[in-house]
Structure formats: C-alpha cells, structure tokens
Motif scaffolding. Structure first.
Motif: not given
Length: 118
Positions: A1-7
């Motif tokens: 999940m891209r948002i999770q890794s960015t967070l």
C-alpha cells in the motif's frame, strides 16, 4: 500500500529529527499499519536499551502528547484527504548494536524486501 509506506517514511523522519521531547530520543518506529479506511494508523515502536529499565509507560505518554504535532506535520507534508488517528504500540527494546536510524532503515528494508546499501 503506497500511502502506508509514505506514512511510515514520514513518521520515521519525524522521529529522527523533528521531535524535541528528550523522552523520545532513540525511540525508533519499526512498523506502521493503516486501516483500510485510512482513519487509523497503528505505529509500532522500540525503545533504545538505555530506556528499557524505565519501561514503555513514560515514552507512551510522550508519544500521546506528541501525536497532535506528528499529525499536523503529516498534514503539511503529505497531500491526504484525512490524516489518520495515531496509535502507538510498544514492540520491545531495540538491539544495542543499532542506532535509531539504522533500526528504522533495517525495518524499512525488511518490510519491502529491498537490499539497501550498508
């Protein structure tokens, strides 16, 4: 999940340089799980060995105090419709061989199975 890794990357960055509470010095973010609706994030953290004797309670209290600041920084740094509510979960004591940033990098590499430069 891209948002999770960015967070995860943003929260880790904040822990490495933006939090001024001395109780959080050496504390490492080791995981971040975002709920499917994006409303909540569970952030796993480890203590440096020198804080192991006091246990996680003082650090958990400091994280609770810092969560508003962390959320505001995430809102500024990321283009999100909603900044998730942050819940911190104590995962144990970090190995004494690793610094906080090295532990963050190791956790990130293991999570994404990328071989980083040593």
């Amino acid at each position: 999940m891209r948002i999770q890794s960015t967070l995860f990357q943003e929260v880790s960055r904040l822990f490495r340089g933006e939090l001024s509470d001395p109780l959080l010095e050496g504390v490492s973010v080791t995981s971040l799980e975002l709920t499917p609706d994006g409303r909540n994030a569970r952030i796993g953290f480890t203590l440096p060995p020198e804080l192991a004797v006091t246990g996680p309670a003082p650090v958990e209290a400091a994280l609770t105090r810092a969560s508003g600041f962390i959320r505001s920084q995430l809102a500024v740094g990321l283009d999100l419709k909603r900044v998730p509510h942050l819940r911190f979960v104590y995962l144990g004591v970090a190995s004494h061989e690793l610094t906080g940033s090295e532990a963050d990098e190791l956790a990130w590499d293991e999570e994404h199975e990328e071989g980083g430069e040593s």
